[in-house]
Design a protein around this motif. Structure first.
Motif, PDB file in Angstrom:
ATOM      1  N   ASP A  58      10.738  -1.817  15.230  1.00 48.26           N
ATOM      2  CA  ASP A  58      11.920  -2.543  13.533  1.00 48.26           C
ATOM      3  C   ASP A  58      10.583  -3.619  12.722  1.00 48.26           C
ATOM      4  N   ALA A  61       7.696  -0.974  11.399  1.00 49.30           N
ATOM      5  CA  ALA A  61       9.451   0.390   9.765  1.00 49.30           C
ATOM      6  C   ALA A  61       8.562  -0.717   9.131  1.00 49.30           C
ATOM      7  N   ALA A  62       9.166  -1.551   9.386  1.00 47.34           N
ATOM      8  CA  ALA A  62       9.310  -2.482   8.437  1.00 47.34           C
ATOM      9  C   ALA A  62       7.844  -3.189   7.269  1.00 47.34           C
ATOM     10  N   LYS A  64       5.240  -1.455   7.880  1.00 45.60           N
ATOM     11  CA  LYS A  64       4.548  -0.279   7.157  1.00 45.60           C
ATOM     12  C   LYS A  64       4.845   0.622   6.064  1.00 45.60           C
ATOM     13  N   TRP A  65       6.463   0.223   5.415  1.00 46.41           N
ATOM     14  CA  TRP A  65       7.414   0.236   4.968  1.00 46.41           C
ATOM     15  C   TRP A  65       7.046  -0.456   3.606  1.00 46.41           C
ATOM     16  N   GLN A  66       6.081  -1.717   3.962  1.00 44.47           N
ATOM     17  CA  GLN A  66       5.849  -2.715   2.808  1.00 44.47           C
ATOM     18  C   GLN A  66       5.314  -1.967   2.155  1.00 44.47           C
ATOM     19  N   GLU A  68       3.450   0.651   2.485  1.00 43.71           N
ATOM     20  CA  GLU A  68       3.296   2.005   1.457  1.00 43.71           C
ATOM     21  C   GLU A  68       3.675   1.491  -0.027  1.00 43.71           C
ATOM     22  N   GLN A  69       4.952   0.925   0.004  1.00 41.38           N
ATOM     23  CA  GLN A  69       5.916  -0.061  -1.301  1.00 41.38           C
ATOM     24  C   GLN A  69       4.426  -0.255  -2.111  1.00 41.38           C
ATOM     25  N   LYS A  72       2.460   2.447  -3.419  1.00 42.77           N
ATOM     26  CA  LYS A  72       2.502   3.279  -4.608  1.00 42.77           C
ATOM     27  C   LYS A  72       2.642   2.238  -5.703  1.00 42.77           C
TER      28      LYS A  72
END
Length: 114
Positions: A58, A61-62, A64-66, A68-69, A72
């Motif tokens: 988790d 994943a968090a 990696k998401w940060q 990616e954000q 972006k």
């Protein structure tokens, strides 16, 4: 012994033995105590290991998401800045938009307001 460890109808096996040799009660009591604690520790260890692994996944994943954000957002800001640079000079200054004050005007206003 497996049947005794799992406590699955263990009395059917133990009672006839204890009738013949009463001192085996010590052996079976120790065996059941140690085996039951060992099995409980194994189950607990598996649960803790699984929970720890899930928490790490988790967290990864968090992260990696940060990331990616962030990428972006950087891309969006870069696109916005490129669209704002009308003359293609690589600088965003008042000359790119006639409605914006010139750099010197902004500096003068900053000094007069101090």
């Amino acid at each position: 012994l497996f049947q005794i460890t799992t406590l699955d109808s263990w009395a059917v096996i133990v009672r006839p033995i204890m009738r013949e040799r009463w001192y085996f009660i010590i052996y079976f009591a120790l065996f059941i105590g140690v085996a039951a604690i060992a099995v409980m520790n194994l189950v607990t260890a598996i649960i803790v290991e699984t929970s720890t692994e899930t928490a790490m996944q988790d967290r990864d994943a968090a992260k990696k998401w940060q990331e990616e954000q962030a990428k972006k957002t950087i891309m969006e800001v870069n696109t916005l800045l490129q669209e704002t640079d009308l003359d293609g000079s690589g600088d965003i200054q008042g000359r790119d938009d006639p409605g914006l004050p010139k750099q010197r005007e902004c500096q003068d206003e900053g000094r007069s307001s101090v």
